[in-house]
Design a protein around this motif. Structure first.
Motif, mmCIF file in Angstrom:
data_model
loop_
_atom_site.group_PDB
_atom_site.id
_atom_site.type_symbol
_atom_site.label_atom_id
_atom_site.label_comp_id
_atom_site.label_asym_id
_atom_site.label_seq_id
_atom_site.Cartn_x
_atom_site.Cartn_y
_atom_site.Cartn_z
ATOM 1 N N ALA A 1 -9.389 19.712 -32.245
ATOM 2 C CA ALA A 1 -9.718 18.543 -31.692
ATOM 3 C C ALA A 1 -11.438 17.970 -31.813
ATOM 4 O O ALA A 1 -11.906 18.959 -32.447
ATOM 5 N N ALA A 2 -11.701 16.774 -31.322
ATOM 6 C CA ALA A 2 -12.850 16.461 -31.506
ATOM 7 C C ALA A 2 -13.801 17.141 -30.709
ATOM 8 O O ALA A 2 -13.602 17.623 -29.729
ATOM 9 N N ALA A 3 -14.905 17.603 -31.238
ATOM 10 C CA ALA A 3 -15.944 18.509 -30.570
ATOM 11 C C ALA A 3 -16.798 17.562 -29.642
ATOM 12 O O ALA A 3 -17.777 17.111 -29.576
ATOM 13 N N ILE B 1 -18.099 24.967 -34.137
ATOM 14 C CA ILE B 1 -17.898 23.578 -34.461
ATOM 15 C C ILE B 1 -18.005 23.351 -35.961
ATOM 16 O O ILE B 1 -19.022 23.788 -36.594
ATOM 17 N N GLU B 2 -17.249 22.692 -36.498
ATOM 18 C CA GLU B 2 -17.404 22.523 -38.179
ATOM 19 C C GLU B 2 -16.755 20.853 -38.154
ATOM 20 O O GLU B 2 -15.815 20.523 -37.711
ATOM 21 N N ASN B 3 -17.752 20.220 -38.957
ATOM 22 C CA ASN B 3 -17.538 18.974 -39.263
ATOM 23 C C ASN B 3 -16.919 17.955 -37.891
ATOM 24 O O ASN B 3 -15.909 17.099 -38.249
ATOM 25 N N GLY B 4 -17.872 18.106 -36.932
ATOM 26 C CA GLY B 4 -17.441 17.176 -35.791
ATOM 27 C C GLY B 4 -16.491 17.686 -35.226
ATOM 28 O O GLY B 4 -15.830 16.965 -34.113
ATOM 29 N N ARG B 5 -15.659 18.941 -35.465
ATOM 30 C CA ARG B 5 -14.293 19.290 -34.569
ATOM 31 C C ARG B 5 -14.577 20.850 -34.371
ATOM 32 O O ARG B 5 -15.275 21.364 -34.637
#
Length: 369
Positions: free
Chosen positions: A344-346, A21-25
């Motif tokens: 996609a969003a995490a 996961i990186e920056n909420g994605r």
């Protein structure tokens, strides 16, 4: 940040390896170094009446916000607040409250989000009310429907009985507004059910429960839904509403078009005792909720319980996960939720090796508690 998982369910396939996961994605999947557990998309529940002491028909704004947080802790990251049949003004008030919360969330965003409201009534059959109060059931009425649709909250699904007078007009009106039509609480025969599906009804509310039983010469809605490839069937897999054999038979007949729902009520997560489901008094004993007449009245177990039950019954992991993610999202026209893929969003759930929820992430932020 890496999750440390051994695999992930990515777009309907099991991909071995870790998830980053990186920056909420979601940055990458299939990475080396994962140890145990499986990452899945956040769950999607199409039928939530309440949870942890909160009944959505009576909830304040603060309670609606708290319910979203509590659901997220169980892995449900999108849900349909579901309102059972009740006095008209009470339903309108609940719609207004839920709508205000959806428009201006007051929590920090780490909570389940609504997909629109599911009106489970009042256009239901008096022959199959289940726990719905019969005195508040109504025949299809376009003016009454319109009053609900302007009450302050987006309605995304309506459950109705297709055999009622003017039900066809109601179906046309709902479809014209982009609202999913679900058949349920009905005494419809197979021919009537087929006609409603041909008209555009897409799904069935808790298949087998509160509808004409399947018979060898009178298959009813159950038989019609199971033989149609264009119909998604919703099931409550809570150990009370359906026998294991019924669940397996349905999966074998309707693979790829099963959506698990919890039908959870304010009694969920609270243990045995007395609660309410809308205006109905319910009593929970041994984890099973019933009204004062002894009818099953919603459920007490969250969606994750049903997911685990499917897997334990032998349903492949990917298909079981789809039943609580991509398939219910498809029912309400939201292909953007219930997915896990790079970019996609995490919004994720991590299942442990026993398929219980170990951790939950909303836009890459872990849920606490």
């Amino acid at each position: 940040m890496k999750l440390g998982v051994a695999a992930a369910v990515v777009d309907g396939s099991l991909v071995r390896g870790d998830v980053e996961i990186e920056n909420g994605r979601i940055a990458e999947v299939g990475l080396a170094g994962g140890r145990s557990g499986i990452a899945t998309p956040g769950f999607v529940d199409l039928q939530v009446n309440g949870f942890r002491g909160i009944d959505l028909l009576h909830a304040t704004g603060d309670e609606v916000e708290r319910l979203g947080v509590e659901l997220a802790r169980t892995g449900v990251l999108w849900y349909q607040p579901t309102l059972i049949t009740a006095p008209t003004e009470l339903t309108r008030l609940a719609l207004s409250t839920i709508g205000e919360c959806a428009a201006a969330p007051r929590n920090d965003g780490v909570a389940a989000r609504t997909l629109g409201v599911h009106l489970e009534g009042p256009f239901l059959s008096p022959e199959r009310p289940g726990a719905h109060p019969s005195e508040h059931l109504r025949r299809p009425d376009l003016d009454l429907l319109a009053s609900y649709l302007v009450a302050g909250s987006a309605v995304s699904m309506v459950t109705l009985a297709p055999e009622l007078p003017r039900a066809g007009e109601l179906i046309d009106s709902l479809l014209g507004r982009g609202i999913t039509v679900s058949l349920g609480h009905t005494d419809a025969d197979a021919a009537t059910a087929h006609a409603a599906f041909d008209q555009g009804a897409q799904t069935v509310t808790h298949l087998f429960n509160a509808m004409r039983p399947f018979g060898q010469r009178d298959p009813g809605l159950v038989g019609a839904a199971l033989v149609r490839d264009d119909v998604v069937v919703q099931l409550i897999a809570d150990g009370a509403h359906l026998a294991p054999e019924t669940i397996l038979a349905t999966w074998r007949a309707a693979r790829g078009r099963i959506a698990l729902v919890s039908d959870v009520t304010a009694a969920g997560g609270m243990g045995d005792g007395s609660f309410r489901l809308g205006t109905v008094h319910i009593t929970v004993e041994g984890g099973v909720a019933r009204d004062d007449d002894g009818a099953l009245a919603g459920a007490t177990r969250p969606l994750a319980w049903g997911l685990r039950m499917l897997i334990e019954l032998g349903v492949p992991i990917v298909e079981a996960v789809d039943a609580v993610t991509r398939t219910p999202a498809r029912v309400v026209g939201r292909p953007d939720v219930g997915i896990l893929r790079p970019g996609a969003a995490a919004d994720l759930v991590v299942l442990d090796d026993d398929f219980a929820v170990a951790s939950v992430f909303v836009r890459g932020r872990p849920i606490q508690g």
